[in-house]
Design a protein around this motif. Structure first.
Motif, short mmCIF file in Angstrom:
data_model
loop_
_atom_site.label_atom_id
_atom_site.label_comp_id
_atom_site.label_asym_id
_atom_site.label_seq_id
_atom_site.Cartn_x
_atom_site.Cartn_y
_atom_site.Cartn_z
N LEU A 114 -0.77 7.03 -1.06
CA LEU A 114 -0.37 5.82 -1.78
C LEU A 114 0.60 5.01 -0.92
CD1 LEU A 114 0.42 7.44 -5.24
CD2 LEU A 114 -1.64 6.19 -4.62
N THR A 115 0.28 3.76 -0.75
CA THR A 115 1.20 2.85 -0.07
C THR A 115 1.49 1.72 -1.04
OG1 THR A 115 -0.55 1.51 0.90
CG2 THR A 115 0.25 3.39 2.20
N LYS A 116 2.31 0.80 -0.62
CA LYS A 116 2.68 -0.32 -1.50
C LYS A 116 1.46 -1.12 -1.94
CE LYS A 116 5.56 -4.42 -1.65
NZ LYS A 116 6.45 -5.30 -0.94
N ASP A 117 0.51 -1.30 -1.03
CA ASP A 117 -0.60 -2.20 -1.30
C ASP A 117 -1.96 -1.53 -1.54
OD1 ASP A 117 1.09 -4.41 -0.97
OD2 ASP A 117 0.83 -4.31 1.21
N GLU A 118 -2.06 -0.22 -1.25
CA GLU A 118 -3.38 0.38 -1.38
C GLU A 118 -3.31 1.88 -1.65
OE1 GLU A 118 -5.61 -0.10 2.23
OE2 GLU A 118 -4.09 0.85 3.45
#
Length: 125
Positions: A114-118
């Protein structure tokens, strides 16, 4: 569960699986069970704890195999792994933990990043 320690990889990795201290494991199991009763574990909770411990023992015996080359055409690298199809231990884990085999397979063979955008799902290998 098998009563032989050598049937479980997690227990047989050590050279100290034989006891020389005079302590009987069967006696210790009674102490363990009584301790859970003293701590107000219900019989169902005690059984669930035993199921989790049994599942952990079987987890050490789960076999993984590389995914086939055909999976490369679906975007894989060919280095991914999955559970072996004839895995008795994986089936037993599922029955102990009351989960579906596909869920266990996904949990053991994929990682979610999990990242901020995806959200990225990748194979664990």
């Amino acid at each position: 569960l098998s009563s032989t320690l050598t049937d479980y990889k997690y227990l047989s990795c050590s050279t100290c699986s034989r006891r020389f201290d005079g302590v009987e494991d069967s006696d210790q199991f009674g102490v363990y069970s009584q301790a859970m009763t003293d701590l107000d574990f219900t019989p169902a909770e005690q059984e669930f704890v035993k199921d989790i411990l049994a599942a952990i023992l079987h987890l050490g015996n789960v076999k993984f195999t590389p995914k086939s080359a055909a999976d490369k055409s679906a975007g894989g690298t060919g280095e991914e792994s999955c559970l072996a199809q004839d895995n008795v231990h994986a089936s037993f884990i599922c029955s102990l933990l009351q989960v579906d085999l596909s869920y266990l397979t996904k949990s053991l063979c994929e990682k979610i990043i999990l990242t901020k955008d995806e959200v990225t799902i990748a194979s664990v290998y």
